[in-house]
Structure formats: C-alpha cells, structure tokens
Design an enzyme around this catalytic site. Structure first.
Site, short mmCIF file in Angstrom:
data_model
loop_
_atom_site.label_atom_id
_atom_site.label_comp_id
_atom_site.label_asym_id
_atom_site.label_seq_id
_atom_site.Cartn_x
_atom_site.Cartn_y
_atom_site.Cartn_z
N GLY A 111 -8.08 38.99 36.08
CA GLY A 111 -9.33 39.53 36.60
C GLY A 111 -9.29 41.05 36.71
O GLY A 111 -8.23 41.66 36.75
N TYR A 138 -12.53 28.26 35.83
CA TYR A 138 -11.96 27.28 36.76
C TYR A 138 -12.84 26.03 36.77
O TYR A 138 -13.94 26.01 36.23
CB TYR A 138 -11.94 27.87 38.19
CG TYR A 138 -11.20 29.18 38.29
CD1 TYR A 138 -9.85 29.23 38.60
CD2 TYR A 138 -11.87 30.39 38.08
CE1 TYR A 138 -9.17 30.44 38.68
CE2 TYR A 138 -11.20 31.61 38.16
CZ TYR A 138 -9.85 31.62 38.47
OH TYR A 138 -9.19 32.80 38.56
N THR A 164 -7.85 27.40 34.59
CA THR A 164 -6.73 27.74 35.47
C THR A 164 -6.68 26.75 36.64
O THR A 164 -7.68 26.52 37.32
CB THR A 164 -6.87 29.19 35.96
OG1 THR A 164 -6.69 30.04 34.83
CG2 THR A 164 -5.82 29.54 37.02
N LYS A 210 -3.96 25.98 32.31
CA LYS A 210 -3.03 27.04 32.72
C LYS A 210 -2.56 26.80 34.15
O LYS A 210 -3.40 26.64 35.05
CB LYS A 210 -3.74 28.40 32.61
CG LYS A 210 -2.92 29.60 33.04
CD LYS A 210 -3.60 30.89 32.63
CE LYS A 210 -2.81 32.11 33.06
NZ LYS A 210 -2.92 32.41 34.49
N HIS A 228 1.16 31.65 37.82
CA HIS A 228 0.20 32.72 38.09
C HIS A 228 0.94 34.05 38.35
O HIS A 228 0.53 34.87 39.17
CB HIS A 228 -0.66 32.36 39.31
CG HIS A 228 -2.10 32.79 39.19
ND1 HIS A 228 -3.10 31.95 38.75
CD2 HIS A 228 -2.71 33.97 39.46
CE1 HIS A 228 -4.27 32.61 38.77
NE2 HIS A 228 -4.05 33.85 39.18
N ARG A 244 2.10 34.79 41.97
CA ARG A 244 1.11 35.41 42.85
C ARG A 244 0.46 34.44 43.81
O ARG A 244 -0.26 34.85 44.71
CB ARG A 244 0.01 36.06 42.00
CG ARG A 244 0.51 37.11 41.05
CD ARG A 244 -0.52 37.47 39.98
NE ARG A 244 -1.71 38.09 40.51
CZ ARG A 244 -1.78 39.36 40.91
NH1 ARG A 244 -0.70 40.13 40.83
NH2 ARG A 244 -2.91 39.86 41.37
N ARG A 248 9.13 40.49 29.63
CA ARG A 248 9.19 41.95 29.51
C ARG A 248 10.06 42.43 28.34
O ARG A 248 10.07 43.62 28.05
CB ARG A 248 9.76 42.57 30.80
CG ARG A 248 9.00 42.23 32.07
CD ARG A 248 7.60 42.87 32.11
NE ARG A 248 6.91 42.54 33.35
CZ ARG A 248 6.06 41.51 33.49
NH1 ARG A 248 5.79 40.72 32.46
NH2 ARG A 248 5.47 41.28 34.64
C1 FNR Z 1 -3.63 37.60 37.13
N1 FNR Z 1 -3.58 36.28 36.67
C2 FNR Z 1 -4.76 35.57 36.53
N2 FNR Z 1 -4.73 34.32 35.98
C3 FNR Z 1 -5.87 33.64 35.79
O1 FNR Z 1 -5.84 32.52 35.28
N3 FNR Z 1 -7.08 34.19 36.17
C4 FNR Z 1 -7.18 35.41 36.73
O2 FNR Z 1 -8.29 35.89 37.03
C5 FNR Z 1 -5.98 36.13 36.95
N4 FNR Z 1 -6.00 37.37 37.52
C6 FNR Z 1 -4.86 38.14 37.57
C7 FNR Z 1 -4.93 39.44 38.04
C8 FNR Z 1 -3.79 40.24 38.03
C9 FNR Z 1 -3.88 41.65 38.53
C10 FNR Z 1 -2.56 39.71 37.56
C11 FNR Z 1 -1.31 40.56 37.52
C12 FNR Z 1 -2.49 38.41 37.12
C13 FNR Z 1 -2.28 35.68 36.22
C14 FNR Z 1 -2.01 35.97 34.74
O3 FNR Z 1 -2.90 35.28 33.90
C15 FNR Z 1 -0.59 35.56 34.31
O4 FNR Z 1 -0.38 34.20 34.65
C16 FNR Z 1 0.51 36.41 34.96
O5 FNR Z 1 0.08 37.74 35.10
C17 FNR Z 1 1.76 36.38 34.08
O6 FNR Z 1 2.81 37.05 34.68
P1 FNR Z 1 3.19 38.60 34.36
O7 FNR Z 1 3.23 38.79 32.88
O8 FNR Z 1 2.14 39.43 35.01
O9 FNR Z 1 4.52 38.74 35.01
#
Ligand code: FNR
Length: 362
Positions: free
Chosen positions: A84, A134, A160, A231, A255, A258, A290
């Site tokens: 996002g 979603y 997701t 996902k 995610h 997160r 990475r």
């Molecule tokens: C996300 N991710 C995420 N996933 C999703 O399905 N919908 C979303 O809106 C978001 N938003 C989002 C915002 C930010 C700032 C981050 C960093 C991540 C999760 C994303 O799709 C993914 O799963 C992770 O970011 C993968 O891990 P790395 O590469 O960031 O370590």
C-alpha cells in the site's frame, strides 16, 4: 537521468540510505514489523543459515535468468510485492513504481491500499500488472473491486489472507502514525484493519472480513476468469487447500513479518508448502529477500519466483523509477553471479540438490 546517491552496492545500502530520504514515521512504517519484531530478525538469519552446494566443471558459459509466472515471461524470478501507499516514498506513488517495473520487465503488484487509484496505476505503464485485494465483509465491495481491476486490465488478482485483523506495530503506535489516503475506497470509510486499530487509536473493525473461509473461495472463483493468487500461506494444510480450490498460485508470506509476530521465516516453511502443493500450482515466496543467493535458495526449495517489498520503497525514495530499476539490476547481477558460481545454466536446472542443509533456528 538518475539522481541516485553514490555507493549503493547492495539492497541493504538502499535501506540504510533511505532513512535520510523519508519522513521518519514513513520510514518506520516501511521498515518495521509486528510487536517484538522477532520474525523480522529471524527472517534474515533464516536466509543466511541456508548453505549452497556449488557444482564445478558443468560447462556453463552463460546462464538464463528468465522464467515465467502465470504465463508471463520475466527477466528473472523477482516480482514487486503488492504494497500500500507508494506515495510515502515518492510523490507519484504507484505510477512511478509501475514505470520502474515496466522498464525492468517485471510485474508490479498494485495494492487496493494504493495511494493512487487502481485505474491510474494501471494506466501509468504499458506492462502486465497484478492487483491485490482482500475478502471484504461486503461481497458487493469485493465484487466491485474485482470488476474494476478486470476493467483496468490487470492480468491476475492477489487475495491477501494474512491481514484480516489489526496488526500491532509498535514503532507506528509510538510515532502516532496515521495512514495516508486510500483513493480506491470511497465515502470516508475507516482505513483497513491491517493497522487501523493500533496505529490510530480508533477501534475500527475494518472492512476486511476476518470470518472468510474456504467455502467463500468457490464463490470468489466463480466471479472472475483471471488467475487467483492467494497471499499469506504459511502451512502445508493451507497450501493443500489452495491446490484443492482452484487457486492458480500462492505466496508463502507472513506479510513481511508485519502482522503476526513469532511465526517461522517464510523460507523455513517453503519446503513443506512446496511438498503439499506438489506442482499443482505456482508457489512464490516473499519476506526478506535481499540477495541473489536468496533467490536461488527459494527456487531450489520449490518457488517459481520471489517478491520484494521494502527494497522497492527504498528504491523509489532514492531515485523514483530509476531507483526501483537499480534495486532490480543489483539483484539481477547477484542472481547471475550465484547461478554461474553454482553451475546453473537456467532456472529450470535448479533443484533441491543446490541446498546443503536447512538448519533449524530453534
Ligand atoms: C506491505 N505488504 C502488503 N501486502 C499486501 O498484501 N497488501 C498491502 O497493502 C501491503 N502493504 C505493505 C506496505 C508496506 C510498507 C510493506 C513494507 C509491505 C507486504 C508485502 O506485500 C510483502 O509481503 C512484504 O513486504 C515482503 O517482505 P519484504 O520484501 O518487505 O521483506
């Protein structure tokens, strides 16, 4: 012309440099994880702990990094994760990321939580893009979002599954973080539950349906002919369900550490998911990718591709579309180097024998 700072040798350098180019709460929002960030730390340790078994004298003079994902040819198996609010890193938001993805030739995931409308993001670059949404409480809203994505020309849909309840992200609570605008949702609705309750102090129950079940999938499957990518799968049980329910691909994801803390790292569960799926659908993995060697490890353990999230924001913050391309270029060089040094002529040639052992982190 690129305005990127000098000295960006790897993706960790992008993260370190981006601190100086993003507002602190926005940087914390991107970089952070849930509660104690146990899984966030575990994630890099897990990738690093896996050792490779290089082969020699394989006669490999060149290597082909390309692969296909749901029928699209991509120059290497690295996609941009749906995330996002790209405006937190660049004023043109997802439009700028779309230009970077198109320039490199990979597929951008555009989130329903994007900071530009899904239609604007779709128009920004003439290249295949996948839309992420979603299961909403309101099926009309689910259908409306799906139909808008179809009409805008997205070629696959991520659903997701691991964000159906507010996550506790303490960096954001302490920073009193406020979510930015989400133009895909109309009518001043509260922000989605992924962060609303804890981040803003509101007790919004959000629009994502925490009660959705496998029974709902049949309904969703009937609503679109586009490929569906689930996902947020972290177990063999759920992977087997995906295979049974006509899902086209899944992403092994937590995610980016997160949402729920103290899960295993995604690369640790990839083997069980790959075994459960048994080739019936494409498997992708994200979380902490990475290094080029990470990409090879993921492929060796059964993934067709990986997704990267945070590095895309750092690339955007440092250099817009050029920054995104540079992140991908660095990874590509590393993937190529790892392929040559392990004697792999193509992605298809990589198998489990590339992995020395999968240590348990405890
Ligand atoms: C996300 N991710 C995420 N996933 C999703 O399905 N919908 C979303 O809106 C978001 N938003 C989002 C915002 C930010 C700032 C981050 C960093 C991540 C999760 C994303 O799709 C993914 O799963 C992770 O970011 C993968 O891990 P790395 O590469 O960031 O370590």
């Amino acid at each position: 012309m690129s305005t990127l700072p000098d000295g960006l040798v790897n993706l960790f350098d992008f993260e370190a440099e981006a601190v100086h180019h993003m507002a602190p709460p926005e940087y914390d929002y991107v970089a952070g994880g849930a509660t104690d960030e146990v899984t966030l730390r575990r994630t890099r340790s897990a990738w690093d702990a896996i050792a490779l078994r290089p082969r020699v004298l394989t006669g490999t003079r060149t290597t082909d990094l390309s692969t296909t994902v749901l029928g699209h040819r991509v120059p290497m198996p690295v996609l941009l994760a749906p995330c996002g609010g790209h405006r937190r890193a660049h004023p043109e938001g997802e439009c700028e990321s779309a230009r970077g993805a198109a320039a490199f030739g990979t597929i951008l995931g555009v989130s329903a939580n994007g900071s530009v409308s899904l239609e604007e993001a779709a128009r920004a670059a003439d290249a295949p893009k996948w839309f992420q949404m979603y299961f909403y409480r309101d099926r009309e809203q689910t259908l409306d979002m799906l139909k808008r994505a179809e009409a805008a020309g997205y070629t696959a849909i991520y659903i997701t599954l691991d964000a159906n309840w507010p996550a506790k992200r303490e960096r954001n609570i302490r920073g009193n973080y406020r979510q930015s605008e989400r133009p895909n949702y109309k009518g001043g609705e509260p922000p989605p539950v992924t962060t609303a309750k804890f981040d803003s102090g509101q007790s919004s129950r959000g629009r994502v349906d925490p009660g959705s079940s496998w029974d709902d999938i049949a309904w969703l499957r009937d609503q679109t002919k586009l490929p569906l990518i689930f996902k947020g799968v972290m177990t063999s049980e759920d992977a087997a369900q995906c295979a049974q329910h006509g899902v086209d691909a899944l992403v092994v994801s937590n995610h980016g550490a997160r949402n729920l803390d103290t899960t295993l790292a995604t690369i640790e569960v990839l083997p069980e998911v790959s075994a459960a799926v048994d080739g019936k659908l494409e498997v992708y993995v994200d979380g902490g990718v990475r290094r080029g060697t990470d990409v090879l490890k993921a492929i060796a353990l059964g993934a067709k591709a990986v997704l990267i999230g945070r590095p895309m924001f750092y690339g955007l913050a440092l250099g817009g579309a050029d920054g995104v391309v540079q992140v991908l270029d660095i990874l590509r060089d590393e993937v190529e180097s790892a392929m040559m040094l392990t004697g792999q002529p193509s992605m298809d040639a990589i198998d489990r024998s590339l992995i020395a052992h999968m240590p348990a982190l405890g």
